[in-house]
Design a protein around this motif. Structure first.
Motif, mmCIF file in Angstrom:
data_model
loop_
_atom_site.group_PDB
_atom_site.id
_atom_site.type_symbol
_atom_site.label_atom_id
_atom_site.label_comp_id
_atom_site.label_asym_id
_atom_site.label_seq_id
_atom_site.Cartn_x
_atom_site.Cartn_y
_atom_site.Cartn_z
ATOM 1 N N VAL A 52 7.834 1.929 -11.746
ATOM 2 C CA VAL A 52 7.466 1.452 -13.095
ATOM 3 C C VAL A 52 7.571 2.584 -14.107
ATOM 4 C CG1 VAL A 52 6.051 -0.602 -12.729
ATOM 5 C CG2 VAL A 52 4.990 1.606 -12.605
ATOM 6 N N GLY A 53 7.303 3.789 -13.648
ATOM 7 C CA GLY A 53 7.465 4.949 -14.526
ATOM 8 C C GLY A 53 8.916 5.121 -14.930
ATOM 9 N N LEU A 54 9.810 5.003 -13.961
ATOM 10 C CA LEU A 54 11.242 5.101 -14.260
ATOM 11 C C LEU A 54 11.630 4.036 -15.284
ATOM 12 C CD1 LEU A 54 12.844 5.634 -10.705
ATOM 13 C CD2 LEU A 54 12.452 7.360 -12.461
ATOM 14 N N SER A 55 11.102 2.827 -15.053
ATOM 15 C CA SER A 55 11.438 1.717 -15.936
ATOM 16 C C SER A 55 10.946 1.973 -17.360
ATOM 17 C CB SER A 55 10.832 0.418 -15.384
ATOM 18 O OG SER A 55 11.103 -0.643 -16.255
ATOM 19 N N ALA A 56 9.671 2.347 -17.471
ATOM 20 C CA ALA A 56 9.104 2.581 -18.811
ATOM 21 C C ALA A 56 9.841 3.719 -19.509
ATOM 22 C CB ALA A 56 7.610 2.893 -18.700
ATOM 23 N N GLY A 57 10.197 4.755 -18.746
ATOM 24 C CA GLY A 57 10.906 5.894 -19.317
ATOM 25 C C GLY A 57 12.285 5.491 -19.818
ATOM 26 N N ALA A 58 13.034 4.748 -18.992
ATOM 27 C CA ALA A 58 14.375 4.316 -19.395
ATOM 28 C C ALA A 58 14.281 3.400 -20.617
ATOM 29 C CB ALA A 58 15.062 3.594 -18.234
ATOM 30 N N PHE A 59 13.231 2.552 -20.613
ATOM 31 C CA PHE A 59 13.078 1.642 -21.746
ATOM 32 C C PHE A 59 12.802 2.405 -23.042
ATOM 33 C CE2 PHE A 59 10.467 -0.731 -24.678
ATOM 34 C CZ PHE A 59 11.294 -1.806 -24.921
ATOM 35 N N LEU A 60 11.934 3.406 -22.947
ATOM 36 C CA LEU A 60 11.602 4.161 -24.156
ATOM 37 C C LEU A 60 12.831 4.911 -24.689
ATOM 38 C CD1 LEU A 60 7.978 5.250 -23.226
ATOM 39 C CD2 LEU A 60 8.639 3.673 -25.041
ATOM 40 N N ILE A 61 13.735 5.294 -23.784
ATOM 41 C CA ILE A 61 15.001 5.889 -24.235
ATOM 42 C C ILE A 61 15.793 4.828 -25.025
ATOM 43 C CG2 ILE A 61 17.264 6.759 -23.449
ATOM 44 C CD1 ILE A 61 15.175 8.871 -22.982
ATOM 45 N N GLY A 77 22.506 2.603 -24.839
ATOM 46 C CA GLY A 77 21.433 1.615 -25.024
ATOM 47 C C GLY A 77 21.417 0.525 -23.967
ATOM 48 N N LYS A 78 22.566 -0.078 -23.741
ATOM 49 C CA LYS A 78 22.637 -1.195 -22.786
ATOM 50 C C LYS A 78 22.344 -0.706 -21.366
ATOM 51 C CE LYS A 78 26.662 -1.944 -24.406
ATOM 52 N NZ LYS A 78 28.052 -2.372 -24.645
ATOM 53 N N LEU A 79 22.894 0.464 -21.078
ATOM 54 C CA LEU A 79 22.674 1.041 -19.748
ATOM 55 C C LEU A 79 21.185 1.310 -19.530
ATOM 56 C CD1 LEU A 79 24.155 2.123 -17.232
ATOM 57 C CD2 LEU A 79 24.171 4.361 -18.312
ATOM 58 N N ALA A 80 20.513 1.846 -20.556
ATOM 59 C CA ALA A 80 19.080 2.154 -20.438
ATOM 60 C C ALA A 80 18.279 0.874 -20.191
ATOM 61 C CB ALA A 80 18.584 2.848 -21.705
ATOM 62 N N ALA A 210 15.033 11.437 -17.163
ATOM 63 C CA ALA A 210 15.870 12.224 -16.250
ATOM 64 C C ALA A 210 16.835 11.309 -15.491
ATOM 65 C CB ALA A 210 14.986 12.993 -15.279
ATOM 66 N N LEU A 211 16.326 10.148 -15.081
ATOM 67 C CA LEU A 211 17.209 9.204 -14.370
ATOM 68 C C LEU A 211 18.352 8.741 -15.285
ATOM 69 C CD1 LEU A 211 17.644 7.512 -11.763
ATOM 70 C CD2 LEU A 211 16.351 5.697 -12.859
ATOM 71 N N MET A 212 18.009 8.487 -16.541
ATOM 72 C CA MET A 212 19.045 8.080 -17.499
ATOM 73 C C MET A 212 20.068 9.199 -17.700
ATOM 74 S SD MET A 212 19.055 5.109 -18.478
ATOM 75 C CE MET A 212 20.369 5.405 -19.659
ATOM 76 N N THR A 213 19.572 10.426 -17.792
ATOM 77 C CA THR A 213 20.465 11.569 -17.974
ATOM 78 C C THR A 213 21.449 11.647 -16.810
ATOM 79 O OG1 THR A 213 18.596 12.692 -18.981
ATOM 80 C CG2 THR A 213 20.505 14.051 -18.462
ATOM 81 N N ALA A 214 20.917 11.538 -15.586
ATOM 82 C CA ALA A 214 21.774 11.625 -14.404
ATOM 83 C C ALA A 214 22.768 10.473 -14.375
ATOM 84 C CB ALA A 214 20.912 11.627 -13.151
ATOM 85 N N ILE A 313 15.003 16.000 -11.043
ATOM 86 C CA ILE A 313 13.691 15.613 -11.600
ATOM 87 C C ILE A 313 13.344 14.195 -11.174
ATOM 88 C CG2 ILE A 313 12.384 15.163 -13.718
ATOM 89 C CD1 ILE A 313 14.226 17.216 -15.103
ATOM 90 N N SER A 314 14.300 13.284 -11.366
ATOM 91 C CA SER A 314 13.957 11.875 -11.127
ATOM 92 C C SER A 314 13.684 11.611 -9.641
ATOM 93 C CB SER A 314 15.047 10.942 -11.660
ATOM 94 O OG SER A 314 16.288 11.278 -11.110
ATOM 95 N N LEU A 315 14.398 12.282 -8.737
ATOM 96 C CA LEU A 315 14.138 12.045 -7.310
ATOM 97 C C LEU A 315 12.815 12.666 -6.874
ATOM 98 C CD1 LEU A 315 17.614 12.545 -5.567
ATOM 99 C CD2 LEU A 315 16.490 10.424 -6.209
ATOM 100 N N THR A 316 12.583 13.918 -7.309
ATOM 101 C CA THR A 316 11.386 14.606 -6.815
ATOM 102 C C THR A 316 10.113 14.099 -7.493
ATOM 103 O OG1 THR A 316 11.709 16.354 -8.444
ATOM 104 C CG2 THR A 316 12.618 16.734 -6.238
ATOM 105 N N PHE A 317 10.251 13.304 -8.543
ATOM 106 C CA PHE A 317 9.032 12.825 -9.217
ATOM 107 C C PHE A 317 8.199 11.928 -8.306
ATOM 108 C CE2 PHE A 317 6.277 11.743 -12.698
ATOM 109 C CZ PHE A 317 6.276 12.937 -13.368
ATOM 110 N N MET A 318 8.836 11.386 -7.286
ATOM 111 C CA MET A 318 8.099 10.603 -6.282
ATOM 112 C C MET A 318 6.985 11.458 -5.666
ATOM 113 S SD MET A 318 7.874 7.721 -4.703
ATOM 114 C CE MET A 318 6.873 7.260 -3.295
#
Lengths: 390, 226
Positions: A52-61, A77-80, A210-214, A313-318
């Motif tokens: 959910v963190g990944l989701s909220a982060g991508a959405f805020l981007i 935008g669409k990708l995020a 970070a996930l979006m960046t990658a 970052i995005s993988l190790t955030f787990m």
């Protein structure tokens, strides 16, 4: 595409490996899980707050683009939005599998108790899910339906801006709500901190960004100047939030460690110097923070390196999420409780079982597979006509 | 106590306030209360309503042991009930915190919210699993909350949070909770805290009475005598 092949391979291996776990979950329930009645939440709950963190982060981007009109990010935008949808689906799937009675999940809607933060969280992410669907449709509409009039495009664009603007407080409330779900539990000194809703939000922005960046760095087809600029910009956003997140985390850890007594101190000592010390120091701090900070600060002109930092970052955030859920539960609420009754479910230690890893792997693999199919079928990584009109 | 119980049962439910007093000086650590509870409620592995905590103090030759039975302390202000997303757990009018097994979705949030570790989760396990057959005593029904519950795969109470309910099914029939009547040391007292004549009301105000984690404001209705 080379990357796509790699993703499909990971997805297929994960789906095969994970399907054994899913089968066990459906047939035997929770019997093969290692969490018990004392450490009552484990890998799956940590994975849920991670997703959910990944989701909220991508959405805020995405809302930087649709609500705040940040031009430099417009192409992603669409990708995020799509990444936010896929990771939200992964979160909902794994938390559904975590329930004792999956078939009763909808009672959170029909028999809701609004004094529970969990209810608020479910209701808010349902609204968020609907909003994501609507926004994704509007963002993709110009690509999917040919020959829309400029007036329609302009109207959709306006609507997208409204929805994006509504989405910002919604995503903040919903992910802050996840933090509050833990923060309001007075029985758990490790969780019971007013900083949690904020820490959860910054964590979401860091991991999702970070996930979006990658994703952009590795999968964007046209490696032109615009691509380089977007990756650089995303990398800089992530760097700033990561530093801010580390400051908050320092506050969270340093104060109990300074006064040196009490339950928070004992628990934090376990996190920092206990048997799983490496989860914090090596996975979270070194791999997930310091190395990416080094890359993002010095290699900003190299998109693939910026992408690699984002991936790290995005993988190790787990690990950061596991370090929230599990330590909160490993301290006996009363002294001597650990010896009071002997049963494998009544212990204050936890390491996920193979079965739990299998289910976790399945959900990740399914998410990757949906992403691969989605990016094939939907024009997620193209300059949309809407942008050109606008 | 039996008379206290009879008197209390004559009153309307909302005028009763069930509570208990546990005398730590008398407890010998035999665990009979826990065994009685497991037997009464047919508790499976990993589900325990009232373990007995054993504490050892000091170093040889000055050592002592203390035994502390720990049921659900039946908070007057329970932190476990408001967190339930589907209102599957609440405090009854007579003060007992109950769980509706058929409503509980098994999210286990209430288990994290209890400061006394009074709730456990039913994972659907059996003690005699892995032997040629699961023994009938594990499949026999219990009478929790006045209903017949048989533990079968996937059906409640499997997959639910479970906790001590002061043996409501016995109370309603005029019987004291199983743990109280089984205590060989007569270290446990049970009754109506609203009745000034009841034994528990008299013991709960003794100067040597205390409650667990009073600082949390949970107002437990279980008192300990030291």
């Amino acid at each position: 595409m080379r990357w796509e092949k790699l993703l499909w391979t990971i997805a297929l291996v994960g789906l095969v490996f994970g399907s054994f776990g899913i089968w066990d979950r459906l047939v035997t329930g929770h019997v093969k899980a290692n969490y018990g009645s004392y450490v009552v939440w484990g890998l799956w709950v940590a994975a849920y707050i991670y997703f959910v963190g990944l989701s909220a982060g991508a959405f805020l981007i995405s809302s930087l683009i649709y609500a705040f009109g940040v031009k430099r990010l417009e192409r992603v935008g669409k990708l995020a939005l799509f990444v936010a949808l896929v990771t939200l689906f992964m979160a909902l799937l794994i938390i559904l599998l975590d329930l004792g009675h999956m078939s009763r999940f909808y009672w959170v809607y029909t028999r809701a108790n609004f004094s529970s933060m969990m209810t608020w969280m479910v209701w808010l992410y349902t609204a968020y899910f609907l909003l994501l669907l609507a926004e994704s449709w509007l963002a993709l509409k110009p690509d999917l339906i040919k020959g829309l009039t400029p007036e329609t495009l302009q109207r959709d664009r306006r609507l997208l801006k409204y929805l994006g603007t509504i989405g910002v407080p919604l995503a903040i409330a919903f992910h802050g709500g996840v933090g509050a779900l833990f923060g309001t539990v007075v029985a758990r000194p490790y969780w019971h901190t007013p900083l949690y809703p904020i820490l959860f939000l910054t964590g979401a922005l860091v991991s999702g960004g970070a996930l979006m960046t990658a994703t952009v760095a590795f999968f964007w087809p046209d490696r032109n100047e615009g691509y380089r600029d977007t990756v650089k910009y995303l990398g800089q956003i992530v760097l700033m939030i990561l530093v801010f997140d580390l400051i908050l985390e320092f506050a969270e850890f340093s104060i109990p460690m300074w006064y040196g007594v009490g339950p928070e101190y004992e628990l934090m000592r376990k996190v920092l110097f206990g048997p799983f010390w490496w989860v914090f120091w090596v996975v979270h701090l070194l791999l997930g923070s310091l190395i990416p900070i080094g890359i993002l600060a010095t290699q900003r002109e190299r998109p693939l390196r910026v992408g690699a930092a984002g991936l790290l970052i995005s993988l190790t955030f787990m690990a950061a999420r596991l370090n929230i859920v599990v330590p909160g539960l490993i301290e006996p609420q009363l002294r001597g409780l650990e010896e009071a009754f002997h049963d494998p479910r009544l212990v204050f230690q936890y390491f996920p079982s193979l079965f739990e890893w299998q289910v976790f792997a399945f959900v990740i693999a399914l998410g990757i597979a949906i992403f691969c199919v989605g990016q094939r079928l939907l024009p997620l990584m193209e300059e949309a006509p809407m942008e050109r009109v606008a | 106590m039996q008379e206290d119980l009879r008197r209390a049962l004559k009153k309307p439910m909302e005028e009763r306030r069930w509570g208990s007093v546990l005398d730590l000086r008398k407890c010998v650590g035999c665990h009979a209360c826990n065994i009685a509870c497991i037997s009464e409620n047919k508790l499976p592995p990993g589900v325990v309503y009232r373990p007995v905590i054993e504490e050892q103090k000091g170093t040889f030759p000055n050592v002592s042991r203390r035994f502390m039975p720990k049921p659900c302390v039946q908070c007057d202000n329970p932190p476990c009930t408001p967190v339930c997303p589907v209102t599957a757990t609440w405090k009854q009018a007579d003060g007992i915190v109950v769980v509706d097994y058929e409503r509980c979705i098994g999210c286990r949030y209430c288990i994290t919210a209890c400061p006394y570790a009074a709730r456990t989760f039913d994972y659907g396990e059996f003690y005699t699993e892995g032997t040629p057959s699961i023994q009938p005593y594990e499949k026999v029904h219990n009478f929790e909350y006045g209903k017949r519950w048989v533990r079968t795969e996937g059906d409640s109470p499997v997959g639910n949070a479970r906790k001590c309910h002061y043996c409501i099914h016995r109370l309603n029939r005029g019987m004291l909770p199983a743990c109280i009547v089984t205590c060989i040391a007569r270290a446990k007292y049970f009754g109506d805290l609203n009745d000034p004549e009841s034994l528990v009301s008299k013991l709960a105000v003794k100067p040597n009475a205390f409650r667990l984690k009073e600082e949390l404001g949970t107002q437990p209705k279980t008192y300990y005598l030291i």
